[in-house]
Design a protein around this motif. Sequence first.
Motif, PDB file in Angstrom:
ATOM      1  N   LEU A  34       0.440  -1.488  -0.344  1.00  0.00           N
ATOM      2  CA  LEU A  34       0.125   0.125  -0.300  1.00  0.00           C
ATOM      3  C   LEU A  34       1.034   1.108   0.225  1.00  0.00           C
ATOM      4  O   LEU A  34       1.711   1.340   0.749  1.00  0.00           O
ATOM      5  N   ARG A  35       0.364   2.498  -0.854  1.00  0.00           N
ATOM      6  CA  ARG A  35       1.282   3.312  -0.582  1.00  0.00           C
ATOM      7  C   ARG A  35       0.499   4.663  -0.717  1.00  0.00           C
ATOM      8  O   ARG A  35      -0.716   4.364  -1.550  1.00  0.00           O
ATOM      9  N   SER A  36       0.480   5.530  -0.175  1.00  0.00           N
ATOM     10  CA  SER A  36      -0.840   6.741   0.259  1.00  0.00           C
ATOM     11  C   SER A  36      -0.575   7.593  -0.818  1.00  0.00           C
ATOM     12  O   SER A  36       0.868   8.095   0.051  1.00  0.00           O
ATOM     13  N   LYS A  37      -0.923   8.936  -1.245  1.00  0.00           N
ATOM     14  CA  LYS A  37      -0.003  10.459  -1.794  1.00  0.00           C
ATOM     15  C   LYS A  37      -1.204  11.260  -1.694  1.00  0.00           C
ATOM     16  O   LYS A  37      -2.752  10.949  -2.625  1.00  0.00           O
ATOM     17  N   GLY A  38      -1.838  11.794  -1.020  1.00  0.00           N
ATOM     18  CA  GLY A  38      -2.891  12.813  -0.848  1.00  0.00           C
ATOM     19  C   GLY A  38      -4.474  12.284  -1.010  1.00  0.00           C
ATOM     20  O   GLY A  38      -4.393  11.020  -0.488  1.00  0.00           O
ATOM     21  N   LYS A  39      -4.936  12.342  -1.328  1.00  0.00           N
ATOM     22  CA  LYS A  39      -5.804  11.726  -2.181  1.00  0.00           C
ATOM     23  C   LYS A  39      -6.017   9.936  -2.547  1.00  0.00           C
ATOM     24  O   LYS A  39      -7.555  10.498  -2.997  1.00  0.00           O
ATOM     25  N   LEU A  40      -4.759   9.966  -2.823  1.00  0.00           N
ATOM     26  CA  LEU A  40      -5.178   8.591  -3.762  1.00  0.00           C
ATOM     27  C   LEU A  40      -3.975   7.437  -2.810  1.00  0.00           C
ATOM     28  O   LEU A  40      -3.490   7.993  -2.056  1.00  0.00           O
ATOM     29  N   HIS A  41      -4.999   6.224  -2.924  1.00  0.00           N
ATOM     30  CA  HIS A  41      -4.202   5.148  -2.441  1.00  0.00           C
ATOM     31  C   HIS A  41      -3.702   4.066  -3.133  1.00  0.00           C
ATOM     32  O   HIS A  41      -5.066   4.113  -4.048  1.00  0.00           O
ATOM     33  N   PHE A  42      -2.980   3.536  -3.663  1.00  0.00           N
ATOM     34  CA  PHE A  42      -2.762   3.119  -4.378  1.00  0.00           C
ATOM     35  C   PHE A  42      -1.975   1.406  -4.148  1.00  0.00           C
ATOM     36  O   PHE A  42      -1.332   1.608  -3.093  1.00  0.00           O
ATOM     37  N   LEU A  43      -3.097   0.379  -4.350  1.00  0.00           N
ATOM     38  CA  LEU A  43      -3.308  -0.736  -3.573  1.00  0.00           C
ATOM     39  C   LEU A  43      -2.334  -1.329  -4.803  1.00  0.00           C
ATOM     40  O   LEU A  43      -2.935  -1.394  -5.578  1.00  0.00           O
ATOM     41  N   LEU A  44      -1.548  -2.389  -4.329  1.00  0.00           N
ATOM     42  CA  LEU A  44      -1.313  -3.530  -5.124  1.00  0.00           C
ATOM     43  C   LEU A  44      -2.038  -4.761  -4.802  1.00  0.00           C
ATOM     44  O   LEU A  44      -1.203  -5.132  -3.142  1.00  0.00           O
TER      45      LEU A  44
END
Length: 441
Positions: A34-44
């Motif tokens: 899991l990587r988050s950036k502001g209003k985005l979550h990037f789920l692998l």
Amino acid sequence: MTQQVFDGLRATSIRDLSAKAGETVLVQGWLYNLRSKGKLHFLLLRDGTGIAQAVVFAGNVPPEMFEAAGRLTQESALRVIGTVRRDERAPGGAELDVSKVDIVSIAEPYPLGKKDHGPDFLLSHRHLWLRSRKQAAILRIRDEVIRAIRGFFHERGFYCVDSPIFTPSACEGTTTLFSVPYFDEQTAYLSQSGQLYGEASAMALGKVYVFGPTFRAEKSKTRRHLTEFWMVEPEAAYYDLDDVMSLAEDFVSRLVSRVLENRMEDLKELERDVKKLEPAASTPYPRVTYTDAVKLIHAAGHTDFPFGEDFGAPHETAIGSNFDRPVMVHRWPAAIKAFYMKRDPLDQALALGVDMIASEGYGEIVGGAQREDDIRLLEERIKEHQLPMEAFEWFLDLRRYGSVPHGGFGLGLERTLAWICGVEHLRECIPFPRMLYRIYP
């Protein structure tokens, strides 16, 4: 209600996402990262077939769902619904624009972090280590090889037969047997090989193969040894040594071809140099006699290697380094081979046996022979090896009732996988390895 349907959508495998661009799909799996950036979550996400990125935008899901997604821990189980978007930069060439995240379970802190772990720690957590990228890639390649094995022999008219795991006697000598207490104070042994029973089945069906687990109680800790491993052992009536060698090279080349055709992404994950593997997809393979193989060993600097000894790992590496594909070494000193191998009619000191040595230093992957079909000679060999004659009466019956020339070989699945995958140790090529000091989990 089936677990394969959620919110009216049937689950799609990650491996199939790139073919569904523009569609709304359901993916079920586990959080790999899991990587988050502001209003985005990037789920692998991983589901066993691959890894895909799922992008959760705060504006596309309810606030509580976005917040919950940001708290997910590694290996938490979840369902994701989203629209497939092609992206060559993304894992697998596609990613998901998420419209819904359904959390199935939150994982506790995961013991396998990003830091390096030692082999013993990883083996003790093998049940979790299997989830890593490289281990999952090896297991998928293993599955490909197994399916190729069965397909090859089916096409060649071989029948699959099963040999017993409990046996009353040794197949290749008594020093590497696991003994098991049996009923009425009897002793049974875990099978070293299904070959002897394969011979019996071949006399019934003509061409057969045995495929199953085998056991060797060798007190060895080398990277080439397991105490429990899988063998495939074809056996055919009216086969001589040349037939056995031709079958072996066709067989191994097919396994390599299938992996190159269908599992290239997994080979890339393993960083396998496929240029070194590709020659093995073509036949013929080189064939050298044991005598000439010894000359290759001496030429490589191992001048102290004596004629008549079995090869060790450095000797096999020296032989294999002369070729870009597996090499078959045939006509071995009979004194170092199994009792059931037929002698060379041109030189009784030699056995009509063959070992296939893989390229790149991976050693022997196939051992085979033409079998002794003369009952008188076979009885002599059993006595020479000090084996109990009564335990082999059924085996001798195969020579009493319709004996014919026949032969076959055994291929070690894990050794072959180690070579194809380019991994160092056999323990990585079986889901739960059994070794000298390892029987957990």
